[in-house]
Scaffold this active site. Sequence first.
Site, PDB file in Angstrom:
ATOM      1  N   HIS A  89       9.651 -71.283  43.271  1.00 13.35           N
ATOM      2  CA  HIS A  89       9.869 -69.894  42.872  1.00 13.35           C
ATOM      3  C   HIS A  89       9.211 -68.982  43.911  1.00 13.35           C
ATOM      4  O   HIS A  89       8.068 -69.228  44.319  1.00 13.35           O
ATOM      5  CB  HIS A  89       9.197 -69.598  41.527  1.00 13.35           C
ATOM      6  CG  HIS A  89       9.686 -70.404  40.368  1.00 13.35           C
ATOM      7  ND1 HIS A  89      10.523 -69.880  39.390  1.00 13.35           N
ATOM      8  CD2 HIS A  89       9.441 -71.683  39.986  1.00 13.35           C
ATOM      9  CE1 HIS A  89      10.753 -70.804  38.456  1.00 13.35           C
ATOM     10  NE2 HIS A  89      10.109 -71.905  38.801  1.00 13.35           N
TER      11      HIS A  89
ATOM     12  N   ASN B  17       6.623 -75.801  39.728  1.00  9.93           N
ATOM     13  CA  ASN B  17       6.196 -76.579  38.569  1.00  9.93           C
ATOM     14  C   ASN B  17       6.555 -78.049  38.774  1.00  9.93           C
ATOM     15  O   ASN B  17       7.603 -78.369  39.341  1.00  9.93           O
ATOM     16  CB  ASN B  17       6.883 -76.055  37.309  1.00  9.93           C
ATOM     17  CG  ASN B  17       6.343 -74.698  36.890  1.00  9.93           C
ATOM     18  OD1 ASN B  17       5.141 -74.465  36.919  1.00  9.93           O
ATOM     19  ND2 ASN B  17       7.232 -73.798  36.513  1.00  9.93           N
TER      20      ASN B  17
ATOM     21  N   ASP C 201      16.967 -66.330  40.663  1.00  6.02           N
ATOM     22  CA  ASP C 201      16.728 -66.893  39.340  1.00  6.02           C
ATOM     23  C   ASP C 201      17.560 -66.128  38.312  1.00  6.02           C
ATOM     24  O   ASP C 201      17.668 -64.904  38.355  1.00  6.02           O
ATOM     25  CB  ASP C 201      15.235 -66.810  38.978  1.00  6.02           C
ATOM     26  CG  ASP C 201      14.880 -67.711  37.807  1.00  6.02           C
ATOM     27  OD1 ASP C 201      14.207 -68.731  38.023  1.00  6.02           O
ATOM     28  OD2 ASP C 201      15.293 -67.388  36.661  1.00  6.02           O
ATOM     29  N   ILE C 202      18.147 -66.857  37.379  1.00  7.29           N
ATOM     30  CA  ILE C 202      19.048 -66.245  36.396  1.00  7.29           C
ATOM     31  C   ILE C 202      18.278 -65.399  35.370  1.00  7.29           C
ATOM     32  O   ILE C 202      18.846 -64.490  34.759  1.00  7.29           O
ATOM     33  CB  ILE C 202      19.901 -67.341  35.716  1.00  7.29           C
ATOM     34  CG1 ILE C 202      21.195 -66.769  35.170  1.00  7.29           C
ATOM     35  CG2 ILE C 202      19.121 -68.093  34.648  1.00  7.29           C
ATOM     36  CD1 ILE C 202      22.225 -67.830  34.800  1.00  7.29           C
TER      37      ILE C 202
ATOM     38  N   HIS D  73      12.125 -77.125  42.849  1.00 11.64           N
ATOM     39  CA  HIS D  73      12.430 -75.737  43.211  1.00 11.64           C
ATOM     40  C   HIS D  73      11.134 -74.978  43.396  1.00 11.64           C
ATOM     41  O   HIS D  73      10.180 -75.179  42.643  1.00 11.64           O
ATOM     42  CB  HIS D  73      13.315 -75.061  42.167  1.00 11.64           C
ATOM     43  CG  HIS D  73      12.872 -75.243  40.744  1.00 11.64           C
ATOM     44  ND1 HIS D  73      13.026 -76.436  40.068  1.00 11.64           N
ATOM     45  CD2 HIS D  73      12.248 -74.408  39.887  1.00 11.64           C
ATOM     46  CE1 HIS D  73      12.541 -76.311  38.852  1.00 11.64           C
ATOM     47  NE2 HIS D  73      12.052 -75.089  38.712  1.00 11.64           N
TER      48      HIS D  73
ATOM     49  N   GLU E  36      11.208 -77.100  33.822  1.00 12.33           N
ATOM     50  CA  GLU E  36      12.414 -77.164  32.980  1.00 12.33           C
ATOM     51  C   GLU E  36      13.578 -77.852  33.679  1.00 12.33           C
ATOM     52  O   GLU E  36      14.365 -78.536  33.023  1.00 12.33           O
ATOM     53  CB  GLU E  36      12.863 -75.759  32.578  1.00 12.33           C
ATOM     54  CG  GLU E  36      11.977 -75.098  31.539  1.00 12.33           C
ATOM     55  CD  GLU E  36      12.420 -73.680  31.250  1.00 12.33           C
ATOM     56  OE1 GLU E  36      13.502 -73.285  31.723  1.00 12.33           O
ATOM     57  OE2 GLU E  36      11.665 -72.977  30.570  1.00 12.33           O
ATOM     58  N   VAL E  37      13.724 -77.602  34.981  1.00 12.73           N
ATOM     59  CA  VAL E  37      14.883 -78.147  35.702  1.00 12.73           C
ATOM     60  C   VAL E  37      14.397 -79.295  36.594  1.00 12.73           C
ATOM     61  O   VAL E  37      13.520 -79.090  37.449  1.00 12.73           O
ATOM     62  CB  VAL E  37      15.573 -77.058  36.542  1.00 12.73           C
ATOM     63  CG1 VAL E  37      16.747 -77.647  37.312  1.00 12.73           C
ATOM     64  CG2 VAL E  37      16.029 -75.903  35.659  1.00 12.73           C
TER      65      VAL E  37
HETATM   66  P1  AMP Z   1      10.956 -74.246  35.944  1.00 10.68           P
HETATM   67  O1  AMP Z   1      10.374 -73.918  34.596  1.00 10.68           O
HETATM   68  O2  AMP Z   1       9.944 -74.131  37.046  1.00 10.68           O
HETATM   69  O3  AMP Z   1      11.699 -75.560  35.930  1.00 10.68           O
HETATM   70  O4  AMP Z   1      11.985 -73.083  36.259  1.00 10.68           O
HETATM   71  C1  AMP Z   1      13.367 -73.192  36.081  1.00 10.68           C
HETATM   72  C2  AMP Z   1      13.952 -71.845  36.461  1.00 10.68           C
HETATM   73  O5  AMP Z   1      15.339 -72.012  36.645  1.00 10.68           O
HETATM   74  C3  AMP Z   1      13.771 -70.759  35.400  1.00 10.68           C
HETATM   75  O6  AMP Z   1      13.073 -69.655  35.972  1.00 10.68           O
HETATM   76  C4  AMP Z   1      15.206 -70.401  35.017  1.00 10.68           C
HETATM   77  O7  AMP Z   1      15.375 -69.033  34.734  1.00 10.68           O
HETATM   78  C5  AMP Z   1      15.981 -70.839  36.236  1.00 10.68           C
HETATM   79  N1  AMP Z   1      17.384 -71.159  36.018  1.00 10.68           N
HETATM   80  C6  AMP Z   1      17.911 -71.963  35.063  1.00 10.68           C
HETATM   81  N2  AMP Z   1      19.241 -72.049  35.190  1.00 10.68           N
HETATM   82  C7  AMP Z   1      19.561 -71.297  36.272  1.00 10.68           C
HETATM   83  C8  AMP Z   1      20.783 -70.979  36.916  1.00 10.68           C
HETATM   84  N3  AMP Z   1      21.969 -71.453  36.500  1.00 10.68           N
HETATM   85  N4  AMP Z   1      20.750 -70.164  38.003  1.00 10.68           N
HETATM   86  C9  AMP Z   1      19.568 -69.675  38.450  1.00 10.68           C
HETATM   87  N5  AMP Z   1      18.385 -69.935  37.881  1.00 10.68           N
HETATM   88  C10 AMP Z   1      18.379 -70.732  36.795  1.00 10.68           C
END
Ligand code: AMP
Length: 127
Positions: free
Chosen positions: A111, A96, A38-39, A109, A104-105
């Site tokens: 975690h 999530n 995770d970034i 995914h 968010e994405v």
């Molecule tokens: P979520 O809120 O469960 O959708 O988590 C999205 C996660 O993606 C967050 O923990 C971010 O820090 C992570 N994230 C976003 N962009 C990147 C990226 N380019 N590389 C790795 N992790 C990312």
Amino acid sequence: MAVTSMIYDDNNIFAKILRGEIPCRKVYEDDHTLAFEDIHPQAPVHTLVIPKGKYVTMADFTAKASDAEIAALMRAVTKVAELKGVVTTGFRILANSLGDSMQEVPHLHIHVFGGKPLGAMLSVPRP
Ligand code: AMP
């Protein structure tokens, strides 16, 4: 902004990582899954495990993915825990899904958190 739609967006950041358009710090890969750091890590171990297929949420994934893809994702989570050295110390997984979870994405995914005592399961106030 939280994800609200189950319609897959080909321009999401994890789709770009899968296409090799932006870099990631890879932890593990097989035919069906990719795992990377995770970034913005929220624990000493914070790795994301994603299917290579186009799925928005766990519900989307379990409805449409093949048994092989589902098995691969579950096994990849354990593989990542082994590679990160947290199988015996303990770890937490979290996925999530849509609005209330603040996803968010819009690409499924999981975690994987660990490397220190992680505290209570949820930080939100009880209802
Ligand atoms: P979520 O809120 O469960 O959708 O988590 C999205 C996660 O993606 C967050 O923990 C971010 O820090 C992570 N994230 C976003 N962009 C990147 C990226 N380019 N590389 C790795 N992790 C990312």
